[in-house]
Design an enzyme around this catalytic site. Structure first.
Site, PDB file in Angstrom:
ATOM      1  N   GLU A  52      -1.042  -1.706  -1.383  1.00  0.00           N
ATOM      2  CA  GLU A  52      -1.632  -2.716  -0.332  1.00  0.00           C
ATOM      3  C   GLU A  52      -0.631  -3.585   0.081  1.00  0.00           C
ATOM      4  O   GLU A  52      -0.471  -3.846   1.539  1.00  0.00           O
ATOM      5  CB  GLU A  52      -2.978  -3.519  -0.544  1.00  0.00           C
ATOM      6  CG  GLU A  52      -4.222  -2.672  -1.198  1.00  0.00           C
ATOM      7  CD  GLU A  52      -4.691  -2.013   0.206  1.00  0.00           C
ATOM      8  OE1 GLU A  52      -4.630  -2.746   1.493  1.00  0.00           O
ATOM      9  OE2 GLU A  52      -5.232  -1.071   0.284  1.00  0.00           O
ATOM     10  N   ASN A  56       1.059  -3.352   3.928  1.00  0.00           N
ATOM     11  CA  ASN A  56       1.129  -4.642   4.736  1.00  0.00           C
ATOM     12  C   ASN A  56       2.175  -4.849   5.284  1.00  0.00           C
ATOM     13  O   ASN A  56       2.631  -5.405   6.534  1.00  0.00           O
ATOM     14  CB  ASN A  56       0.625  -5.857   4.072  1.00  0.00           C
ATOM     15  CG  ASN A  56      -1.080  -5.958   4.099  1.00  0.00           C
ATOM     16  OD1 ASN A  56      -1.643  -5.128   4.656  1.00  0.00           O
ATOM     17  ND2 ASN A  56      -1.437  -7.150   3.369  1.00  0.00           N
ATOM     18  N   ARG A 110      -7.442  -0.873  11.136  1.00  0.00           N
ATOM     19  CA  ARG A 110      -7.305  -1.583   9.676  1.00  0.00           C
ATOM     20  C   ARG A 110      -8.492  -2.423   9.385  1.00  0.00           C
ATOM     21  O   ARG A 110      -9.071  -2.808  10.188  1.00  0.00           O
ATOM     22  CB  ARG A 110      -6.168  -2.313   9.844  1.00  0.00           C
ATOM     23  CG  ARG A 110      -4.961  -1.876  10.222  1.00  0.00           C
ATOM     24  CD  ARG A 110      -4.272  -1.081   9.204  1.00  0.00           C
ATOM     25  NE  ARG A 110      -3.249  -0.097   9.590  1.00  0.00           N
ATOM     26  CZ  ARG A 110      -2.666   0.794   8.850  1.00  0.00           C
ATOM     27  NH1 ARG A 110      -3.198   1.010   7.590  1.00  0.00           N
ATOM     28  NH2 ARG A 110      -1.761   1.657   9.378  1.00  0.00           N
TER      29      ARG A 110
END
Length: 149
Positions: A52, A56, A110
């Site tokens: 994650e 990002n 997203r």
């Protein structure tokens, strides 16, 4: 608060912010963390949170330019601390960005759950960011404490 072991082992890794490198980062961090003898669940938690954080960086930090992702993993007393840094655009409002379902993705691709996912799989999450300077995400996981801190 737990202190870092004096002379504790650490790993540093720098990768271009490319989607193909998300798996590389995930595998490298997992391999390093294996020396702490985590359970399969703890290792899966670490891998998910790292994925994650790195994603990002890839998706949000550099937008229209190339950039680097720096990862440092340190053994600490009872676990590991993982720092993931970019030198990208930064996050204008970290508090807002950490809210579940918040996203700046106008295309709607997203979910806005990245920080929530990281927080749910790790024992501690810290996010520092400065506009135009980048973001630092620090993930801490204590090994052998499944079921809570």
């Amino acid at each position: 608060m737990r202190k870092e072991k004096r002379g504790g082992n650490r790993m540093r890794l720098s990768l271009p912010a490319l989607s193909v490198n998300e798996g590389v980062a995930r595998a490298a961090v997992a391999a390093f963390c294996a020396q702490c003898d985590p359970s399969a669940t703890e290792l899966a938690d670490i891998k998910c949170a790292v994925s994650e954080a790195v994603t990002n960086c890839i998706v949000h930090a550099y937008r229209e330019r190339r950039g680097e992702i720096s990862i440092t993993v340190r053994l600490i007393e009872g676990g590991v601390r993982i720092a993931i840094r970019d030198r990208g655009c930064g996050i204008p409002d970290v508090r807002l960005a950490r809210e579940p379902l918040f996203t700046t993705d106008a295309a709607g691709e997203r979910s806005g759950m990245g920080f929530t996912v990281m927080e749910s799989f790790m024992d501690r999450l810290s996010v520092r960011s400065k506009r135009g300077k980048g973001t630092l995400v620090i993930l801490t996981k204590y090994i052998g404490r499944e079921g809570g801190v």
